[in-house]
Enzyme design. Sequence first.
Site, PDB file in Angstrom:
ATOM      1  N   ILE A   9       0.835  -1.207   0.000  1.00  0.00           N
ATOM      2  CA  ILE A   9       0.000   0.000   0.000  1.00  0.00           C
ATOM      3  C   ILE A   9       0.866   1.251   0.000  1.00  0.00           C
ATOM      4  O   ILE A   9       0.505   2.263  -0.624  1.00  0.00           O
ATOM      5  CB  ILE A   9      -1.001  -0.006   1.189  1.00  0.00           C
ATOM      6  CG1 ILE A   9      -1.984   1.151   1.067  1.00  0.00           C
ATOM      7  CG2 ILE A   9      -0.283   0.039   2.535  1.00  0.00           C
ATOM      8  CD1 ILE A   9      -2.852   1.133  -0.171  1.00  0.00           C
ATOM      9  N   ASP A  61      -7.188  -1.722   5.021  1.00  0.00           N
ATOM     10  CA  ASP A  61      -7.398  -2.599   6.176  1.00  0.00           C
ATOM     11  C   ASP A  61      -6.218  -3.518   6.363  1.00  0.00           C
ATOM     12  O   ASP A  61      -5.508  -3.840   5.417  1.00  0.00           O
ATOM     13  CB  ASP A  61      -8.644  -3.455   5.958  1.00  0.00           C
ATOM     14  CG  ASP A  61      -8.410  -4.481   4.874  1.00  0.00           C
ATOM     15  OD1 ASP A  61      -8.001  -5.613   5.201  1.00  0.00           O
ATOM     16  OD2 ASP A  61      -8.583  -4.152   3.681  1.00  0.00           O
ATOM     17  N   GLY A  64      -5.681  -6.788  -0.290  1.00  0.00           N
ATOM     18  CA  GLY A  64      -6.231  -5.886   0.715  1.00  0.00           C
ATOM     19  C   GLY A  64      -5.310  -4.713   0.957  1.00  0.00           C
ATOM     20  O   GLY A  64      -4.590  -4.294   0.041  1.00  0.00           O
ATOM     21  N   GLU A  65      -5.342  -4.151   2.169  1.00  0.00           N
ATOM     22  CA  GLU A  65      -4.554  -2.972   2.569  1.00  0.00           C
ATOM     23  C   GLU A  65      -5.064  -1.686   1.927  1.00  0.00           C
ATOM     24  O   GLU A  65      -4.586  -0.602   2.264  1.00  0.00           O
ATOM     25  CB  GLU A  65      -3.054  -3.124   2.213  1.00  0.00           C
ATOM     26  CG  GLU A  65      -2.349  -4.294   2.827  1.00  0.00           C
ATOM     27  CD  GLU A  65      -0.877  -4.378   2.411  1.00  0.00           C
ATOM     28  OE1 GLU A  65      -0.390  -3.495   1.696  1.00  0.00           O
ATOM     29  OE2 GLU A  65      -0.218  -5.359   2.809  1.00  0.00           O
ATOM     30  N   GLY A  66      -5.937  -1.803   0.930  1.00  0.00           N
ATOM     31  CA  GLY A  66      -6.346  -0.658   0.124  1.00  0.00           C
ATOM     32  C   GLY A  66      -5.691  -0.662  -1.250  1.00  0.00           C
ATOM     33  O   GLY A  66      -5.894   0.260  -2.050  1.00  0.00           O
TER      34      GLY A  66
END
Lengths: 352, 352
Positions: free
Chosen positions: B99, B176, B317-319
């Site tokens: 991210i 997240d 994930g993580e954005g």
Amino acid sequence: VTTFAEALAALQPVDREAAASAAEHHTRLTKPRGSLGRIEDLGVRLAAIAGTSPPPLPAPAAVAVFAGDHGVHARGVSPWPQEVTAQMVANFAGGGAAINVLARAAGASVTVVDVGVAADLPPGLGVVDRKVRRGTADLAAAPAMTPAECERALDAGAAVAADLVATGARCLVTGDMGIANTTPSAALIAALTGRPVAEVTGRGTGVDDTTLALKVGVLEAALHRHGEGREPLDVLASLGGLEHAALVGFIVGGAAAGLPVVIDGVIAASALLVAARLSPDVADRCIAGHRSVEPGAAAVLADLGLAAVLDLDLRLGEGTGAVLALPLIESAALVLAEMATFDGAGVTVKEG
Amino acid sequence: VTTFAEALAALQPVDREAAASAAEHHTRLTKPRGSLGRIEDLGVRLAAIAGTSPPPLPAPAAVAVFAGDHGVHARGVSPWPQEVTAQMVANFAGGGAAINVLARAAGASVTVVDVGVAADLPPGLGVVDRKVRRGTADLAAAPAMTPAECERALDAGAAVAADLVATGARCLVTGDMGIANTTPSAALIAALTGRPVAEVTGRGTGVDDTTLALKVGVLEAALHRHGEGREPLDVLASLGGLEHAALVGFIVGGAAAGLPVVIDGVIAASALLVAARLSPDVADRCIAGHRSVEPGAAAVLADLGLAAVLDLDLRLGEGTGAVLALPLIESAALVLAEMATFDGAGVTVKEG
């Protein structure tokens, strides 16, 4: 200046060791294996093209928009007047077209090249003059261009690629402008894949059912006139456009220079198909920026085993879909160059 | 600081007139109608969200990564040790995670927020401390959190959104981190859509068939314990994670402030679903950055009628998937703001 023939002869296979090294490095980065999906594939591809892992950032990128007109326009295959080609070239020069806006956003330069506009462009526009002739002949009635004209357009494309590389471009992007140019694109794709004309012909910039049927009929006549079993460059001269030939030269020129070449829609895809029939090493050095609405583009991607980065129902051309993919391609390189490893960041690898 | 309840009450429908104005402006720009496909749709959506056409540039963007742990991890639903949540928070703080790399490339800031990590984070990391508790309870055995804890996490998310808006963000991006957090995501999606657990449960960061079957069994037990027909915030407290609750607050906070909120994968999608069940005006103010590999994410997009910008087989994930979509979203705004019109550029409109 490099000629097309020199560029074609200089083409090399991509570097499988660099690709394997990039794939292996991905497993050490702080993320679950494969979790960046197609971004990981793109990074591996960039390493294979550059011959080193991590691959260098494919930036700055340079778009070349090759413009030409088409004799087949007189058959009514497009609802747009032919004069729009020259008007849009002026729009590119003024910075107001979609490709200008999107290239600025992506940090890419735009070079406009006249290889066959059927009008005298006003001087001082800043358009590169490589005009071979004022539009092609009607491909349904006669070869679109002579072999010598085709060669001049191929050389123009290769020279533009070499010039952009010399001025610092690290990624090339295909652009095109030419009212009616989805028609020669479909002709090239049908001739080189053997697929039926109706299967690879789309609505271009938005033709109605009647015009689509007319377009298919014109293309069938063109394929019939052309005949079968000819060499790729004969097919190109017989059925292509001047911007198609220039794009073949541009793609091969960029690939020979070791840069990734980002392919836009159906016009560039048809040019890539010609190039791929001339050399087994071209397609591996290209990245399909997007999956165009035009069915011919999808046919080429399938034929060459290329996965498109974007799928956004685009059908504008100019290089717009390819430019929109640039940030993703650059991100794929940055992931390999900049992410921490499990060891380096003190992150525990998953069990099992 | 705005509370979640205040943000929820402040939500407004998007502006249909601004959307219509943007759609009409698209027809005047120098391109065939509709030829920029989904980029045109995105521009219209940005106008509807901002309440003006052309919409302002949705930049700079700000990513908030909410981190939390999950009691259900003890059931073996993930192959990763729980300590990886805290290790990855440190990696975010050090700038080495995916991210970080992708946000830098997109010109977006990254704010990391601890809402429920099951460890004491070292001081001085630069992580925003909004810890509600050290991980949730095991959702298969008991409510994951109390209503009061859920409210604190909701308020934390809304406060982070308000802070980012106050410091100049013009687009919010959901991020997240939480080992095992695809399990509560699937629980929320199953509970709120009524779909079978097996249909909305995926492999997360890469579980094998045995673990996937175990995960489905744990989720079925959780849904059975939870029962049926409860209010969205009860479902959230019973089955969600602390980062899920914070994301609900963050999404609602950004939407209430009139900014586009870009949704990442299945964790953010499940939070959006909770928010959408609380207000009919949330989903129109969000943009699905990508279509995750996780089946639950696709279920939410279908439920809410959202089209994803990207489809790149991402499951990190993580954005990350949302950040990768940012350049395309910004380009959609720039097209409306900067492209020339047919009249202005002297380009002839097509016949008929």
